[in-house]
Write an enzyme that holds these catalytic residues in place. Structure first.
Site, mmCIF file in Angstrom:
data_model
loop_
_atom_site.group_PDB
_atom_site.id
_atom_site.type_symbol
_atom_site.label_atom_id
_atom_site.label_comp_id
_atom_site.label_asym_id
_atom_site.label_seq_id
_atom_site.Cartn_x
_atom_site.Cartn_y
_atom_site.Cartn_z
ATOM 1 N N LYS A 95 102.071 0.985 69.414
ATOM 2 C CA LYS A 95 102.377 0.231 68.197
ATOM 3 C C LYS A 95 103.105 -1.077 68.502
ATOM 4 O O LYS A 95 102.833 -2.110 67.871
ATOM 5 C CB LYS A 95 103.219 1.087 67.245
ATOM 6 C CG LYS A 95 102.470 2.253 66.628
ATOM 7 C CD LYS A 95 103.344 3.014 65.643
ATOM 8 C CE LYS A 95 102.623 4.209 65.056
ATOM 9 N NZ LYS A 95 103.450 4.937 64.067
ATOM 10 N N ASN A 130 105.349 8.575 68.637
ATOM 11 C CA ASN A 130 104.532 7.368 68.779
ATOM 12 C C ASN A 130 105.167 6.144 68.128
ATOM 13 O O ASN A 130 104.565 5.075 68.078
ATOM 14 C CB ASN A 130 103.105 7.602 68.252
ATOM 15 C CG ASN A 130 103.050 7.845 66.753
ATOM 16 O OD1 ASN A 130 104.071 8.045 66.101
ATOM 17 N ND2 ASN A 130 101.848 7.835 66.200
ATOM 18 N N SER A 182 100.609 2.636 62.112
ATOM 19 C CA SER A 182 100.287 4.063 62.023
ATOM 20 C C SER A 182 99.327 4.481 63.116
ATOM 21 O O SER A 182 98.530 3.689 63.614
ATOM 22 C CB SER A 182 99.670 4.356 60.644
ATOM 23 O OG SER A 182 99.233 5.691 60.549
ATOM 24 N N GLY A 183 99.393 5.772 63.467
ATOM 25 C CA GLY A 183 98.389 6.342 64.343
ATOM 26 C C GLY A 183 97.124 6.707 63.586
ATOM 27 O O GLY A 183 96.111 7.070 64.189
ATOM 28 N N ASP A 197 105.978 3.172 59.758
ATOM 29 C CA ASP A 197 105.106 4.315 60.020
ATOM 30 C C ASP A 197 104.806 5.005 58.685
ATOM 31 O O ASP A 197 105.520 4.808 57.700
ATOM 32 C CB ASP A 197 105.828 5.261 60.988
ATOM 33 C CG ASP A 197 105.104 6.572 61.175
ATOM 34 O OD1 ASP A 197 103.930 6.532 61.587
ATOM 35 O OD2 ASP A 197 105.700 7.628 60.902
ATOM 36 N N MET A 198 103.765 5.823 58.664
ATOM 37 C CA MET A 198 103.372 6.481 57.414
ATOM 38 C C MET A 198 103.908 7.909 57.300
ATOM 39 O O MET A 198 104.883 8.161 56.601
ATOM 40 C CB MET A 198 101.841 6.464 57.291
ATOM 41 C CG MET A 198 101.283 5.061 57.018
ATOM 42 S SD MET A 198 101.834 4.344 55.453
ATOM 43 C CE MET A 198 100.880 5.313 54.276
ATOM 44 N N ASP A 199 103.267 8.869 57.976
ATOM 45 C CA ASP A 199 103.641 10.279 57.827
ATOM 46 C C ASP A 199 105.059 10.529 58.331
ATOM 47 O O ASP A 199 105.402 10.183 59.457
ATOM 48 C CB ASP A 199 102.656 11.170 58.589
ATOM 49 C CG ASP A 199 101.247 11.057 58.027
ATOM 50 O OD1 ASP A 199 101.064 11.352 56.836
ATOM 51 O OD2 ASP A 199 100.344 10.652 58.776
#
Length: 266
Positions: free
Chosen positions: A194, A220, A45-46, A10-12
């Site tokens: 995901k 998520n 990622s979202g 995931d990113m953030d």
């Protein structure tokens, strides 16, 4: 022996530090190590694909992307597959939200994201970062010609959960509202997340979710962490995420995910 053949991250709050930076030197070294061992690196990622591509300007063609919470898959610089919201459903959702002036939507499409010109200025400013490929339109009453992945919706914090519940009841089985934090939520297809996107991408390489190590911090990421053969929740992640993960990685601001990967690869 390295216990995975693919990495999903995931990113953030996971890969990125709070200031949106990451240790590029360490990442470059790790990406080279992964390429040497034929280990796939996947951003899950979202976020809009263009947002994540810009975060990896020098590297993105050597990576894979499960973007828009599993709706859009990109591998080797090319589209692998995508899901879409039915146009008539998008029209229904636009009508529903138009009756609730407290809701401010952004419509995320394959070619662009779309923001209405009368949207709250703070929301537009925030979305310009997360949706760098976007257009301002007069309104959503005349939908642009595009493939639509999801809505991202801004809502007063105190109304987040009640609005999510209302939408999930009204549109049950057709669209799923998932909160990405108090004050906003996404509207996506109920059968997509995901983990679903990752399973499809891994299958294209003759791999399964058992071959995957995944890193995440928020709601998520739950399905992805549950499904992966090995999973890490970030130290800064939610309690819910920590309960489902196999292990805990150091804080995102300490490059925790990269440090875990370095322990395996270097």
């Amino acid at each position: 022996m390295i216990p995975f053949k693919a990495v999903a991250i995931d990113m953030d709050g996971t890969f990125l530090k709070d200031d949106k930076s990451y240790d590029k030197k360490l990442f470059s070294e790790l990406l080279n190590k992964m390429k040497e061992r034929n280990i796939h690196f996947i951003v899950a990622s979202g976020n809009q694909f263009e947002r994540t591509r810009l975060d990896f300007t020098e590297y993105w063609k050597d990576m894979s992307f499960v973007a828009e919470n599993g709706m859009y898959l990109v591998d080797d610089g090319k589209d692998l597959s995508y899901e879409q919201l039915d146009r008539s459903l998008v029209e229904e959702l636009v009508e529903f939200m138009a009756q609730r002036p407290e809701l401010t939507p952004a419509l995320c499409g394959k070619e662009n994201a779309y923001l209405e010109k009368n949207s709250d200025s703070k929301f537009v400013k925030m979305m310009k970062y997360y949706l760098p490929k976007h257009k301002i339109v007069d309104s959503f009453e005349q939908l642009p010609d595009d493939v639509f992945f999801k809505f991202t919706v801004d809502v007063p914090k105190e109304k987040t959960l009640s609005t999510v519940d209302e939408i999930n009841e009204k549109f049950a089985g057709r669209v799923f509202a998932t909160s990405s934090g108090f004050g906003n939520f996404d509207l996506i297809l109920p059968h997509v997340n995901k983990a679903v996107g990752l399973e499809k991408m891994l299958a294209s390489w003759n791999l399964t979710l058992d071959d995957l190590v995944a890193f995440g911090d928020g709601g998520n990421d739950l399905e992805m962490l549950k499904a992966a053969g090995l999973s890490y929740a970030m130290e800064n992640g939610s309690d819910e995420v920590k309960k489902v993960a196999d292990k805990i990685a150091p804080n995102n601001n300490d490059s925790g995910a990269l440090k875990v990967l370095a322990d395996y690869l270097m």
